[in-house]
Design an enzyme around this catalytic site. Structure first.
Site, PDB file in Angstrom:
ATOM      1  CB  CYS A  21      40.844  -1.625  61.580  1.00  0.00           C
ATOM      2  SG  CYS A  21      40.086  -0.160  62.348  1.00  0.00           S
ATOM      3  CG  ASP A  68      40.950   3.480  58.992  1.00  0.00           C
ATOM      4  OD1 ASP A  68      40.894   3.901  57.819  1.00  0.00           O
ATOM      5  OD2 ASP A  68      41.451   4.133  59.920  1.00  0.00           O
ATOM      6  NE  ARG A  70      42.704   6.130  57.431  1.00  0.00           N
ATOM      7  CZ  ARG A  70      43.235   6.741  58.480  1.00  0.00           C
ATOM      8  NH1 ARG A  70      44.052   7.752  58.289  1.00  0.00           N
ATOM      9  NH2 ARG A  70      42.954   6.348  59.716  1.00  0.00           N
ATOM     10  CG  HIS A 110      45.044   0.531  60.591  1.00  0.00           C
ATOM     11  ND1 HIS A 110      45.029   1.903  60.620  1.00  0.00           N
ATOM     12  CD2 HIS A 110      43.871   0.138  61.159  1.00  0.00           C
ATOM     13  CE1 HIS A 110      43.887   2.319  61.149  1.00  0.00           C
ATOM     14  NE2 HIS A 110      43.169   1.267  61.490  1.00  0.00           N
ATOM     15  CB  CYS A 163      44.328   1.904  64.736  1.00  0.00           C
ATOM     16  SG  CYS A 163      42.656   1.250  64.983  1.00  0.00           S
TER      17      CYS A 163
HETATM   18 CO    CO Z   1      41.700   1.297  62.882  1.00  0.00          CO
END
Ligand code: CO
Length: 211
Positions: free
Chosen positions: A42, A44, A46, A98, A101
């Site tokens: 992803c 993301d 993080r 994750h 999400c």
């Molecule tokens: Co995500």
């Protein structure tokens, strides 16, 4: 406008730190890359691929998009898979989702998010496939977490069904596809145990246990 000088300073310090460990590091890396892994994860912020599995530049080839989706008409993702499998000859493709999400959570609602809803449609399709199982989960968080896992399973399947991966297996190339999920809350990766190493039925569909 915010000054980005600090990023250049960070970069200089980072490069110096690496050179202190290995003075030839960048010289060697500039000549070739030889990663064993392709990471599909992803976007993301993080979930940074290299950091969470402790790998240096050159050790992992990476493709990231919202909610780690592998779509058979996405030339971007398909090109990454082709290069990884046919040129770099990676031995492992890891689809890593994750928990928590945002893309998955958005796909579980009917709110209007704009153009991204067309992308999230692929995740809504995963929800449709597992609707009974997901609807039986206790609350929204549990539903979203389950959909995060099942989305990884479906994207592993999509990777396996690409022509590049099917052809690699036909020519006996060593290649395994894995499905993992990462917890932002504790930094730990869980293996969803859906590894596929090449056995496919007549439709090109690999069989693996669903979690
Ligand atoms: Co995500």
């Amino acid at each position: 406008m915010q000054n980005l000088l600090h990023l250049f300073e960070n970069n200089k310090k980072w490069a110096e730190d690496i050179l202190r460990e290995d003075p030839d590091f960048f010289q060697k890396l500039s000549k070739q890359q030889n990663p064993e892994y392709l990471w599909i994860g992803c976007s993301d912020s993080r979930v940074p691929a290299n950091e969470i599995v402790g790998l240096l530049p050159g050790e992992i080839f990476v493709h990231r998009n919202i909610a780690n989706v592998v779509v058979h008409t996405d030339l971007n993702c398909l090109s990454v898979i082709q290069y990884a499998v046919e040129v770099l000859k990676v031995k492992h493709i890891i689809v890593c989702g994750h928990y928590g999400c945002g893309g998955i959570k958005a796909a579980l609602t009917n709110d209007d998010h704009g153009i991204i809803d067309n992308w999230l449609r692929h995740i809504k399709d995963v929800y449709r496939l597992y609707k009974n199982q997901i609807d039986a989960a206790d609350d929204f968080v549990a539903k979203a977490d389950l959909l995060c896992e099942l989305n990884v399973v479906e994207q592993v399947l999509n990777v396996c069904q690409t022509t590049m991966v099917q052809n690699a297996w036909k020519r006996q190339q060593e290649l395994a596809v894995h499905g993992w999920i990462y917890s932002i809350a504790n930094g730990i990766i869980k293996d969803l145990n859906v590894k596929v190493t090449g056995q496919a039925d007549e439709y090109g569909a690999p069989s693996f246990p669903t979690p």
